[in-house]
Design an enzyme around this catalytic site. Structure first.
Site, PDB file in Angstrom:
ATOM      1  N   PRO A 203       5.284  58.309 -32.596  1.00  0.00           N
ATOM      2  CA  PRO A 203       3.825  58.183 -32.792  1.00  0.00           C
ATOM      3  C   PRO A 203       3.441  58.057 -34.270  1.00  0.00           C
ATOM      4  O   PRO A 203       2.339  57.606 -34.580  1.00  0.00           O
ATOM      5  CB  PRO A 203       3.269  59.485 -32.197  1.00  0.00           C
ATOM      6  CG  PRO A 203       4.336  59.992 -31.294  1.00  0.00           C
ATOM      7  CD  PRO A 203       5.631  59.528 -31.865  1.00  0.00           C
TER       8      PRO A 203
ATOM      9  N   GLU B 233       4.207  70.787 -37.281  1.00  0.00           N
ATOM     10  CA  GLU B 233       3.853  71.588 -36.111  1.00  0.00           C
ATOM     11  C   GLU B 233       4.642  72.895 -36.139  1.00  0.00           C
ATOM     12  O   GLU B 233       5.867  72.869 -36.214  1.00  0.00           O
ATOM     13  CB  GLU B 233       4.158  70.775 -34.848  1.00  0.00           C
ATOM     14  CG  GLU B 233       3.265  69.547 -34.731  1.00  0.00           C
ATOM     15  CD  GLU B 233       3.879  68.398 -33.929  1.00  0.00           C
ATOM     16  OE1 GLU B 233       4.757  68.643 -33.093  1.00  0.00           O
ATOM     17  OE2 GLU B 233       3.470  67.235 -34.172  1.00  0.00           O
TER      18      GLU B 233
ATOM     19  N   GLN C 232       8.873  67.763 -35.591  1.00  0.00           N
ATOM     20  CA  GLN C 232       9.577  68.829 -34.880  1.00  0.00           C
ATOM     21  C   GLN C 232      10.915  68.391 -34.284  1.00  0.00           C
ATOM     22  O   GLN C 232      11.879  69.131 -34.309  1.00  0.00           O
ATOM     23  CB  GLN C 232       8.656  69.378 -33.801  1.00  0.00           C
ATOM     24  CG  GLN C 232       9.006  70.765 -33.373  1.00  0.00           C
ATOM     25  CD  GLN C 232       7.800  71.441 -32.751  1.00  0.00           C
ATOM     26  OE1 GLN C 232       7.294  71.001 -31.728  1.00  0.00           O
ATOM     27  NE2 GLN C 232       7.318  72.496 -33.359  1.00  0.00           N
TER      28      GLN C 232
ATOM     29  N   SER D  90       0.120  65.731 -34.061  1.00  0.00           N
ATOM     30  CA  SER D  90      -0.244  64.339 -34.293  1.00  0.00           C
ATOM     31  C   SER D  90       0.660  63.796 -35.390  1.00  0.00           C
ATOM     32  O   SER D  90       0.402  63.968 -36.575  1.00  0.00           O
ATOM     33  CB  SER D  90      -1.718  64.264 -34.726  1.00  0.00           C
ATOM     34  OG  SER D  90      -2.009  62.992 -35.241  1.00  0.00           O
ATOM     35  N   GLU D  91       1.746  63.182 -34.966  1.00  0.00           N
ATOM     36  CA  GLU D  91       2.726  62.704 -35.944  1.00  0.00           C
ATOM     37  C   GLU D  91       2.121  61.615 -36.815  1.00  0.00           C
ATOM     38  O   GLU D  91       2.423  61.504 -38.011  1.00  0.00           O
ATOM     39  CB  GLU D  91       3.984  62.185 -35.230  1.00  0.00           C
ATOM     40  CG  GLU D  91       4.820  63.289 -34.567  1.00  0.00           C
ATOM     41  CD  GLU D  91       4.171  63.904 -33.333  1.00  0.00           C
ATOM     42  OE1 GLU D  91       3.270  63.272 -32.739  1.00  0.00           O
ATOM     43  OE2 GLU D  91       4.567  65.039 -32.964  1.00  0.00           O
TER      44      GLU D  91
ATOM     45  N   HIS E  16      14.812  65.423 -26.870  1.00  0.00           N
ATOM     46  CA  HIS E  16      15.154  66.332 -27.973  1.00  0.00           C
ATOM     47  C   HIS E  16      16.559  66.046 -28.480  1.00  0.00           C
ATOM     48  O   HIS E  16      17.224  66.934 -28.970  1.00  0.00           O
ATOM     49  CB  HIS E  16      15.087  67.798 -27.514  1.00  0.00           C
ATOM     50  CG  HIS E  16      13.750  68.217 -27.014  1.00  0.00           C
ATOM     51  ND1 HIS E  16      13.336  67.989 -25.725  1.00  0.00           N
ATOM     52  CD2 HIS E  16      12.719  68.836 -27.636  1.00  0.00           C
ATOM     53  CE1 HIS E  16      12.111  68.460 -25.564  1.00  0.00           C
ATOM     54  NE2 HIS E  16      11.705  68.973 -26.710  1.00  0.00           N
TER      55      HIS E  16
ATOM     56  N   ALA F 194      13.218  64.523 -33.967  1.00  0.00           N
ATOM     57  CA  ALA F 194      13.214  63.108 -34.357  1.00  0.00           C
ATOM     58  C   ALA F 194      12.648  62.237 -33.234  1.00  0.00           C
ATOM     59  O   ALA F 194      12.072  61.184 -33.478  1.00  0.00           O
ATOM     60  CB  ALA F 194      14.621  62.652 -34.711  1.00  0.00           C
ATOM     61  N   ASP F 195      12.811  62.709 -32.004  1.00  0.00           N
ATOM     62  CA  ASP F 195      12.308  61.969 -30.842  1.00  0.00           C
ATOM     63  C   ASP F 195      10.787  61.793 -30.905  1.00  0.00           C
ATOM     64  O   ASP F 195      10.234  60.959 -30.210  1.00  0.00           O
ATOM     65  CB  ASP F 195      12.652  62.727 -29.574  1.00  0.00           C
ATOM     66  CG  ASP F 195      14.092  63.194 -29.557  1.00  0.00           C
ATOM     67  OD1 ASP F 195      14.857  62.698 -28.737  1.00  0.00           O
ATOM     68  OD2 ASP F 195      14.450  64.051 -30.395  1.00  0.00           O
ATOM     69  N   TYR F 196      10.128  62.622 -31.683  1.00  0.00           N
ATOM     70  CA  TYR F 196       8.664  62.576 -31.729  1.00  0.00           C
ATOM     71  C   TYR F 196       8.142  61.872 -32.974  1.00  0.00           C
ATOM     72  O   TYR F 196       6.964  61.952 -33.310  1.00  0.00           O
ATOM     73  CB  TYR F 196       8.092  63.992 -31.634  1.00  0.00           C
ATOM     74  CG  TYR F 196       8.594  64.706 -30.415  1.00  0.00           C
ATOM     75  CD1 TYR F 196       8.613  64.035 -29.187  1.00  0.00           C
ATOM     76  CD2 TYR F 196       9.077  65.991 -30.483  1.00  0.00           C
ATOM     77  CE1 TYR F 196       9.109  64.655 -28.064  1.00  0.00           C
ATOM     78  CE2 TYR F 196       9.568  66.616 -29.345  1.00  0.00           C
ATOM     79  CZ  TYR F 196       9.586  65.946 -28.142  1.00  0.00           C
ATOM     80  OH  TYR F 196      10.072  66.555 -27.030  1.00  0.00           O
ATOM     81  N   ILE F 197       9.024  61.190 -33.627  1.00  0.00           N
ATOM     82  CA  ILE F 197       8.620  60.488 -34.843  1.00  0.00           C
ATOM     83  C   ILE F 197       7.899  59.184 -34.483  1.00  0.00           C
ATOM     84  O   ILE F 197       7.125  58.657 -35.267  1.00  0.00           O
ATOM     85  CB  ILE F 197       9.868  60.238 -35.726  1.00  0.00           C
ATOM     86  CG1 ILE F 197       9.506  60.355 -37.205  1.00  0.00           C
ATOM     87  CG2 ILE F 197      10.545  58.938 -35.415  1.00  0.00           C
ATOM     88  CD1 ILE F 197      10.711  60.561 -38.089  1.00  0.00           C
TER      89      ILE F 197
END
Ligand SMILES: Cc1ncc(C[n+]2csc(CCOP(=O)(O)OP(=O)(O)O)c2C)c(N)n1
Lengths: 434, 332
Positions: free
Chosen positions: B84, B24, B77, B54-55, B124, B79-82
């Site tokens: 999904p 992203e 972007q 869209s991870e 984050h 690590a917290d969004y890994i």
């Protein structure tokens, strides 16, 4: 602000109360079946847009049903792929082979030779006819009911059986559940048990092919039930964003184990129509019509190859047998469904077509079925020499620790040594083959 | 450190045409932390591009690209969004080699900024490394210096296994002393700042001895290396500080040798405590060095709460928490 209709009347007066809709299939065990509500359009009646048309031009095809083979067993209309009789016989032979294979392996499971098996009865065309429309090195990202593709690509039956038996001949070293094949040589991706994960992977592979200026395309297969997974939607988004040369085949066989297609959202629209919101081309095809399936897949392949973009194909079909050896469909659906399915059976339809063409007859069919059964039987015998599940002829213990990483790290080395030590204690005489 | 990461990516992309960078905002803009700045301009849109948010798609596509023969370097972007994309990482990327008996591999390096200290709130700031250490088939790398960031990233990209490369975002631009009210030395002036030009790599699975010492062993990685070092210096403790660099594979030899020498062991990480990677380290030290230990092993970690926003200075394992643990170990 949108007010509730008669808010003024006070709390609780506003009716109707909201209701949750829980989908319910039309027929349950014991119910008589009437499939009159399924619209079966005339064969040959569907227009065939140009392969590189705008995706939107396929919208009517998303709600229609592309059919070629009519009740007269003849091919009709613009989607007729005009296959020569030899190709049709090759297709029919693969149908017979996968049928014989399924029968034998199902029996093998019942005899305790393996833990699990899944048939594709009734869905033969959705794998075999579709794959025949692709180049042999186009990459397949299958789900678990596409054994027909491996068979039609000439993957040796014995290798398939070795895998199903997890024996010492199993190229996957007994690590995968039966039927979770992998064959790089046949451009057939390793099957995952986690549903729909293969769909974004197929798109990624297709993107890679485009990045490298290659000419190979990718195709993936996913059940209609599994289209509810996020992965499928990620795949559609990626496919459209990058105009990836990929075909997304959705096999709508009406049932996801005991849940009917309504639980994947199938009550309100078609699965092909999912394509439209993403800007993908979409085609809904009679999945039991081998010629229509071939033609649709060919259309999509040509489109992808011409940089026309991705296509989502819904194969409208019926899962004639149980979900797997662990499933008994008589517990949740009417036994009559299979008999009444309005689109018939793909094997019979192709056979009748060839007979109609004067290129086949019942005797040859019987002989071919028999020959296939014999061939599968011989392959089974051969594979059994490598062992059956749980009978000692497995891969050496150390292989359990290999391929986790490219190189064996210290902790796996230690655990491998432990496993071997334990084996010596548990089986002082040693076990055969280990 | 961020420049070192950018350099490593640029260098590898120049060397190897099969490397693709995606994520992203990584393309035209060069990433929210600018790690991929300039790469698209230099290497083209075919090899450096933005992705949908869209991870699952990013990592799923990377698996397919790896199977094709490319070496994708996706960025998540934060690590917290890994999460999904977790199924694609855990069930697919990590296990592809195993389940296909080597027929297919997923040689990807998933880069992701991680850890707290920038007032990023719950979404984050997380440090989910233990989650990945638990998964067979994934390698987890966490650099603590610019020199290591470049060398480790090059090694990760060259590795044929899927690698999670966690970049401690708190130290992207400078090391961190553990104090919010003390000025931080910029990387330019830091002794670990020298990043040689050209290709060099640091083998995965080799710890770095930050400083030798006799009094106790400190095991840390990422930001915590700098915090632990500062506390030891302040307290005048002659500690041997090990920067683990990679938690899988783990440099067990270096750990064993050091703890056997010092007889005391402190583990510091920023992630939550319960079932954190410190628990694993502690168990390993117990199993392998018990008879050399003169004090119980201590863990200093973040708390078992979601990462707070305004109170992050209280959450972060800083000098007080580390100092207390050091005292406890030394008194025992
Ligand atoms: C992620 C995930 N969830 C659940 C399952 C268990 N499961 C295996 S097959 C199946 C039904 C799939 O139905 P469908 O996609 O329609 O394919 P079909 O079996 O009809 O060919 C389920 C729920 C799974 N394998 N993976």
């Amino acid at each position: 602000m949108a007010n509730r209709p008669d808010e003024a009347a006070g709390k609780g007066a506003n009716k109707p109360a909201l209701e949750l809709h829980v989908p319910e299939p039309t027929y349950r065990p014991g119910d008589p079946v009437d499939f009159a509500h399924i619209h079966v359009p005339e064969a040959g009646a569907q227009a065939r847009p140009d392969e590189v048309c705008d995706a939107i031009e396929t919208s009517s095809l998303c709600y229609d049903l592309v059919r070629v083979l009519g009740d007269d067993n003849k091919a009709h209309g613009p989607w007729d792929p005009k296959l020569d009789p030899d190709t049709l016989r090759t297709m029919l032979h693969s149908f017979a082979m996968v049928h014989a294979f399924d029968e034998r392996m199902f029996r093998g499971q019942r005899q305790g030779k393996t833990s699990f098996y899944m048939k594709c009865t009734g869905e033969e065309a959705t794998s075999i006819s579709a794959a025949m429309a692709l180049a042999s090195d186009d990459m397949i990202f299958p789900s678990y009911r596409q054994q027909g593709i491996l068979i039609s690509r000439g993957y040796p039956l014995i290798e398939m059986i070795n895998q199903i038996y997890s024996n010492k001949g199993d190229k996957l070293k007994g690590r995968q559940l039966p039927i979770m094949y992998s064959s790089r040589e046949h451009s057939f991706f390793s099957i995952s048990g986690n549903l729909a994960t293969q769909t974004p992977q197929a798109v990624g592979w297709a993107m890679a092919s485009a990045i490298k200026g290659d000419s190979r395309i990718a195709a993936t297969w996913v059940g209609e039930g599994s289209t509810a997974e996020g992965d499928f939607h990620a795949a559609c988004t990626f496919a459209t964003v990058y105009n990836a040369p990929v075909i997304l085949n959705v096999i709508n066989n009406q049932w996801a184990i005991s849940s009917f297609s309504g639980f994947a959202g199938g009550e309100r629209t078609t699965f092909a129509a999912r394509a439209l919101g993403y800007g993908l081309a979409g085609i809904r095809v009679d999945g039991n019509d081998p010629l229509a399936v071939y033609a649709a897949e060919r259309w999509a392949a040509n489109r992808a190859r011409a940089n026309g973009g991705p296509t989502l194909i819904e194969h409208f079909t019926y899962r004639a047998e149980g979900h797997s050896t662990s499933d008994d469909p008589s517990g949740y659906r009417s036994a009559q469904e299979r008999e009444e399915w309005p689109l018939g059976d793909p094997v019979t339809r192709l056979k009748n077509h060839l007979i109609e063409l004067g290129e086949w007859d019942e005797e040859r069919q019987v002989a071919m079925d028999l020959a296939c059964a014999e061939e599968v039987k011989a392959a089974t015998k051969e594979a059994e020499k490598n062992g059956i599940l749980g009978h000692g002829l497995h891969h050496p213990f150390r292989t359990m620790f290999e391929d986790v990483f490219e190189e064996l790290p210290w902790h796996l080395k230690e655990q491998s040594e432990q496993a071997i030590r334990e084996r010596e204690t548990k089986f002082p005489e040693g076990r055969p083959g280990s | 450190m961020i420049e070192a990461i950018n350099e490593a990516l640029d260098l590898k992309m120049t060397e190897d045409p099969d490397i693709v960078v995606m994520g992203e905002d990584v393309g035209y803009f060069g990433g929210v932390f600018r790690a991929t700045a300039g790469l698209q301009e230099k290497h083209g849109k075919n090899r450096v591009f933005d992705t949908p948010i869209s991870e699952c798609g990013i990592i799923g596509a990377a698996v397919g690209m790896g199977a094709y023969g490319l070496r994708p370097v996706p960025e998540i972007q934060f690590a917290d969004y890994i999460y999904p994309g977790l199924d694609q990482l855990i069930s697919e990327a990590a296990r592809l080699r195993y389940r296909s008996a080597g027929e297919y591999i997923a040689p990807m390096t998933v880069r992701s900024p991680f850890g707290g200290g920038i007032f990023g709130g719950q979404t984050h700031s997380q440090s989910p490394e233990a989650l990945f250490a638990h998964v067979a088939g994934l390698k987890t790398v966490i650099p603590a210096t610019p020199y290591d960031a470049k060398g480790l990233l090059i090694a990760a990209i060259e590795d044929n296994d899927p690698v999670i490369f966690f970049e401690p975002k708190r130290i992207y631009n400078a090391p961190f002393t553990g104090y919010y009210d003390k000025p931080v030395e910029p990387w330019k002036k830091h002794r670990d700042s020298i990043v040689p030009e050209g290709h060099y790599s640091i083998p995965l699975g080799k710890a770095r001895i930050v400083q030798e010492g006799e009094a106790m062993t400190v095991l840390a990685y990422g930001t915590m290396v700098h915090v632990a070092e500062a506390v030891c210096r302040e307290k005048g403790i002659d500690a041997e500080i090990l920067d683990l660099r990679t938690i899988v594979p783990l440099d067990i030899e270096a750990i064993e040798a050091s703890v056997k020498k010092t007889g005391r062991c402190l583990i510091v990480h920023e992630a939550t405590r319960t079932a954190g990677f410190g628990a694993e380290l502690s168990a390993l030290v117990m199993e392998r060095c018990f008879f050399h230990l003169e004090a119980p092993v201590e863990r200093v970690t973040g708390f078992d709460t979601p990462y707070p926003h305004s109170l992050e200075w209280a959450y972060f394992p800083g000098p007080v928490r580390i100092g207390e643990a050091i005292d406890k170990i030394m008194k025992a």
